[in-house]
Scaffold this active site. Structure first.
Site, short mmCIF file in Angstrom:
data_model
loop_
_atom_site.label_atom_id
_atom_site.label_comp_id
_atom_site.label_asym_id
_atom_site.label_seq_id
_atom_site.Cartn_x
_atom_site.Cartn_y
_atom_site.Cartn_z
N ASP A 47 1.19 -1.36 -0.17
CA ASP A 47 0.06 -0.39 0.08
C ASP A 47 1.12 0.78 -0.07
O ASP A 47 1.27 1.39 0.84
CB ASP A 47 -0.94 -0.12 1.34
CG ASP A 47 -2.39 -1.32 1.58
OD1 ASP A 47 -2.00 -1.87 0.15
OD2 ASP A 47 -3.13 -1.12 2.68
N ASP A 99 -15.59 -3.55 -2.30
CA ASP A 99 -15.02 -3.42 -0.81
C ASP A 99 -16.49 -3.77 -0.62
O ASP A 99 -18.09 -3.35 -0.55
CB ASP A 99 -14.58 -2.24 -0.13
CG ASP A 99 -13.50 -2.17 -1.73
OD1 ASP A 99 -12.99 -3.36 -1.55
OD2 ASP A 99 -13.03 -1.30 -1.99
#
EC number: 5.3.1.16
Length: 251
Positions: free
Chosen positions: A8, A131
């Site tokens: 990330d 998500d």
């Protein structure tokens, strides 16, 4: 079973967030390319990159770090990336830079026509990121819950030609609570394309559970906080998955 380390990216550094909160970032490396090399050397067969700044800005924000990672390992394994991909121009730029797959999340939900166009223009290179919390899809770096059911959208996007689905259970991401196997399998059984699990991987027991459901279409799992915190030894986990796959194949 593909175990896919996540890198990330925030401000050019490799970080981990807690439940998508940019203010709860732990920096794990200031050299993302070296981190990519580490995971490949430990046996990773694919990498998952997230442009966190891009996800919130809606356009690429960590290009230098992404290009450095691709220069380091892009010739050896496939690399996928999500975060801030909102235009065909961005998709093309990333694929030209050496990414194997781009992951379209928020834009797929808000502008399905864009996803359809991307699947047509770049067939085989588009993954959709869904998500969800309690079966409902969230967008905009998880800040907005929609009324869409995950499975309804997944079936629609499968028709568009997406290569696979990265399914993240928001309630568990970065919390080391274990993968939501039930929800992941339910999604994988509903569609005919591979599903990659994400959010909450914490230990070898999760690997065991995932390998048991691989036959339902759960192709892999994204490994985040657990492999950075040391709760999960990545090389040992990949070895375990390979051994289990061998046993299942021979059964």
């Amino acid at each position: 079973m593909l175990l896919i380390p996540a890198i990330d990216l925030k401000d050019g550094q490799c970080v981990r967030l807690k439940q998508g909160d940019m203010d709860q970032a732990t920096i794990f490396s200031e050299d993302p390319a070296a981190m990519a090399r580490k995971w490949v050397d430990l046996g990773a067969r694919r990498l998952h990159l997230v442009d966190l700044n891009g996800a919130f800005a809606g356009k690429p924000k960590n290009l230098d770090a992404i290009e450095a990672i691709l220069d380091e390992v892009g010739d050896e394994i496939p690399v996928q990336l999500g975060g801030g991909i909102r235009s065909l121009e961005t998709v093309e730029k990333y694929l030209d830079a050496g990414l194997s797959y781009v992951i379209i999340g928020t834009a797929a939900v808000k502008d399905p026509g864009f996803l359809r166009d991307a699947c047509t223009a770049f067939a085989g290179n588009i993954i959709v990121g869904l998500d969800a919390k309690d079966g409902k899809v969230a967008t905009d770096g998880w800040s907005k819950l929609t009324g869409h059911e995950v499975i309804d959208l997944a079936l629609k996007f499968e028709d568009y030609g997406v290569e696979s689905i990265v399914y993240t259970d928001i309630g568990r991401d970065g919390m080391l609570q274990g993968i939501n196997i039930e929800a992941t399998v339910k999604l994988a059984q509903a569609v005919g394309i591979p599903v990659i699990a994400s959010g909450g991987l914490s230990n070898l027991a999760d690997i065991d559970s995932l390998c048991e459901v691989e036959e339902h279409g759960v192709e892999g799992v994204i490994c985040g906080r657990a492999i950075y915190s040391g709760d999960l030894d990545f090389a040992a986990a990949q070895k375990r998955a390979d051994e289990l796959n061998g046993e299942l194949d021979n059964a």
